[in-house]
Motif scaffolding. Structure first.
Motif, PDB file in Angstrom:
ATOM      1  N   SER A  80      -4.142 -15.446   6.564  1.00  0.00           N
ATOM      2  CA  SER A  80      -4.943 -16.600   6.153  1.00  0.00           C
ATOM      3  C   SER A  80      -6.425 -16.307   6.012  1.00  0.00           C
ATOM      4  O   SER A  80      -7.157 -17.063   5.371  1.00  0.00           O
ATOM      5  N   GLY A  81      -6.917 -15.229   6.611  1.00  0.00           N
ATOM      6  CA  GLY A  81      -8.332 -14.896   6.516  1.00  0.00           C
ATOM      7  C   GLY A  81      -9.199 -15.834   7.348  1.00  0.00           C
ATOM      8  O   GLY A  81      -8.743 -16.451   8.303  1.00  0.00           O
ATOM      9  N   LEU A  82     -10.465 -15.924   6.988  1.00  0.00           N
ATOM     10  CA  LEU A  82     -11.404 -16.766   7.729  1.00  0.00           C
ATOM     11  C   LEU A  82     -11.104 -18.248   7.516  1.00  0.00           C
ATOM     12  O   LEU A  82     -10.876 -18.693   6.386  1.00  0.00           O
ATOM     13  N   ARG A  83     -11.147 -19.017   8.590  1.00  0.00           N
ATOM     14  CA  ARG A  83     -11.037 -20.463   8.446  1.00  0.00           C
ATOM     15  C   ARG A  83     -12.321 -21.002   7.804  1.00  0.00           C
ATOM     16  O   ARG A  83     -13.403 -20.427   7.981  1.00  0.00           O
ATOM     17  N   PRO A  84     -12.235 -22.107   7.041  1.00  0.00           N
ATOM     18  CA  PRO A  84     -13.411 -22.617   6.329  1.00  0.00           C
ATOM     19  C   PRO A  84     -14.623 -22.861   7.227  1.00  0.00           C
ATOM     20  O   PRO A  84     -15.749 -22.500   6.867  1.00  0.00           O
ATOM     21  N   ALA A  85     -14.423 -23.456   8.393  1.00  0.00           N
ATOM     22  CA  ALA A  85     -15.560 -23.743   9.279  1.00  0.00           C
ATOM     23  C   ALA A  85     -16.188 -22.459   9.808  1.00  0.00           C
ATOM     24  O   ALA A  85     -17.408 -22.392  10.008  1.00  0.00           O
ATOM     25  N   VAL A  86     -15.363 -21.436  10.011  1.00  0.00           N
ATOM     26  CA  VAL A  86     -15.874 -20.157  10.491  1.00  0.00           C
ATOM     27  C   VAL A  86     -16.646 -19.452   9.378  1.00  0.00           C
ATOM     28  O   VAL A  86     -17.737 -18.917   9.598  1.00  0.00           O
ATOM     29  N   ALA A  87     -16.097 -19.462   8.161  1.00  0.00           N
ATOM     30  CA  ALA A  87     -16.793 -18.855   7.024  1.00  0.00           C
ATOM     31  C   ALA A  87     -18.146 -19.533   6.796  1.00  0.00           C
ATOM     32  O   ALA A  87     -19.156 -18.875   6.517  1.00  0.00           O
ATOM     33  N   LYS A  88     -18.166 -20.859   6.935  1.00  0.00           N
ATOM     34  CA  LYS A  88     -19.408 -21.609   6.723  1.00  0.00           C
ATOM     35  C   LYS A  88     -20.461 -21.260   7.761  1.00  0.00           C
ATOM     36  O   LYS A  88     -21.669 -21.272   7.477  1.00  0.00           O
ATOM     37  N   ALA A  89     -20.026 -20.901   8.977  1.00  0.00           N
ATOM     38  CA  ALA A  89     -20.970 -20.574  10.045  1.00  0.00           C
ATOM     39  C   ALA A  89     -21.638 -19.219   9.838  1.00  0.00           C
ATOM     40  O   ALA A  89     -22.701 -18.958  10.417  1.00  0.00           O
ATOM     41  N   CYS A  90     -21.043 -18.351   9.029  1.00  0.00           N
ATOM     42  CA  CYS A  90     -21.611 -17.013   8.793  1.00  0.00           C
ATOM     43  C   CYS A  90     -22.843 -17.097   7.901  1.00  0.00           C
ATOM     44  O   CYS A  90     -22.932 -17.952   7.011  1.00  0.00           O
ATOM     45  N   ALA A  91     -23.770 -16.187   8.100  1.00  0.00           N
ATOM     46  CA  ALA A  91     -24.975 -16.145   7.260  1.00  0.00           C
ATOM     47  C   ALA A  91     -24.633 -15.725   5.841  1.00  0.00           C
ATOM     48  O   ALA A  91     -25.262 -16.168   4.885  1.00  0.00           O
ATOM     49  N   THR A  92     -23.628 -14.872   5.705  1.00  0.00           N
ATOM     50  CA  THR A  92     -23.212 -14.411   4.385  1.00  0.00           C
ATOM     51  C   THR A  92     -21.763 -13.976   4.438  1.00  0.00           C
ATOM     52  O   THR A  92     -21.228 -13.678   5.513  1.00  0.00           O
ATOM     53  N   LEU A  93     -21.124 -13.963   3.276  1.00  0.00           N
ATOM     54  CA  LEU A  93     -19.778 -13.418   3.146  1.00  0.00           C
ATOM     55  C   LEU A  93     -19.870 -12.144   2.323  1.00  0.00           C
ATOM     56  O   LEU A  93     -20.573 -12.105   1.302  1.00  0.00           O
ATOM     57  N   ALA A  94     -19.171 -11.106   2.762  1.00  0.00           N
ATOM     58  CA  ALA A  94     -19.238  -9.821   2.079  1.00  0.00           C
ATOM     59  C   ALA A  94     -17.832  -9.284   1.856  1.00  0.00           C
ATOM     60  O   ALA A  94     -16.893  -9.617   2.582  1.00  0.00           O
TER      61      ALA A  94
END
Length: 257
Positions: free
Chosen positions: A212-226
């Motif tokens: 499933s990868g990153l959950r939406p709330a967790v992805a949103k908390a990151c400074a950037t996605l790479a």
């Protein structure tokens, strides 16, 4: 990055699984056993070995048993190499304590609901190899670090801090406030992992669950996605492989600074 599952449904850890975090665990395999015995913070309750394994490793003061008896002590299919110890879990480490410590790490990895203990152990091993100072795991939804993970980690669970938190997104916020550049690995990331890391004094990688990868709330908390660049036709990697690549890239950037 959404990793390819490795039959993770067969080994999936569920939140409802009963587990006492203070209960003794069996650790097996030569590297895992030798590392546990060498760790002054690890309380060993019982040491067992086959006669051949005791001679091969030179371990003293072990209880000698035959291979079949050792098989019966451990879970089915445990590749023990003739060695096992029963030990108490290491004391839990808080994120506050790690960040405030005199040797606070500059490289950390956050694991968002990793469910396969083989992957968990492999990530511990890569963390030790490439200088990642701690792994942040959720208190629930992540398997305890027991024999299967310890065997895959080849001793690294004794040297890489296991940091348990209740809320992953909140932990990412805390890392950001402490000066970490928080990077979520995702196939849809606009930056390459190399570009995202470059020049950052402190880095916290965030890795999503198998499938499933990153959950939406967790992805949103990151400074950037790479993303990790790959040839056309391959859209994802197993999470432990992706972690190893990210950790290596962080070490290269740090040494090249």
């Amino acid at each position: 990055m959404k990793p390819i599952s490795r039959n993770h449904q067969k080994r999936r850890f569920t939140a409802g699984s009963a587990h006492d975090p203070s209960a003794p665990v069996w650790l097996w395999g030569q590297h895992a056993v030798e590392a546990a015995l060498a760790n002054p913070d690890r309380e060993i309750l019982r040491q067992v070995a086959t006669a051949n394994a005791a001679r091969r490793t030179g371990l003293k003061d072990v209880e000698i048993i035959d291979g079949k008896a050792l098989d019966h002590l451990l879970p089915p299919g445990a590749v023990h190499q003739g060695l096992a110890v029963r030990a108490r879990p290491l004391e839990e480490v808080s994120l506050d304590d790690v960040l405030a410590g005199p040797d606070a790490p500059t490289r950390i990895c956050v694991l968002d609901q990793i469910s396969d203990p083989h992957n968990l152990g492999a990530i511990f091993r890569s963390a030790a190899a490439f200088g990642i100072g701690g792994l942040v795991l959720q208190t629930r939804h992540t398997p305890p670090v027991t024999g299967v993970a310890a065997k895959s980690a080849a001793g690294a669970i004794e040297t890489v801090a296991e940091i348990r938190v209740v809320n992953i997104a909140r932990a990412i916020d805390q890392l950001g406030e402490a000066g970490f550049h928080t990077i979520g690995l995702a196939g849809e990331g606009r930056e390459t992992i190399e570009a995202a890391i470059h020049g950052a004094q402190k880095v916290a990688f965030v890795m999503g669950a198998e499938g499933s990868g990153l959950r939406p709330a967790v992805a949103k908390a990151c400074a950037t996605l790479a993303r990790i660049p790959m040839v056309p036709g391959m859209e994802s990697l197993n999470v432990s492989n992706a972690a190893a690549i990210a950790f290596y890239q962080a070490l290269q950037d740090k040494e090249g600074a």
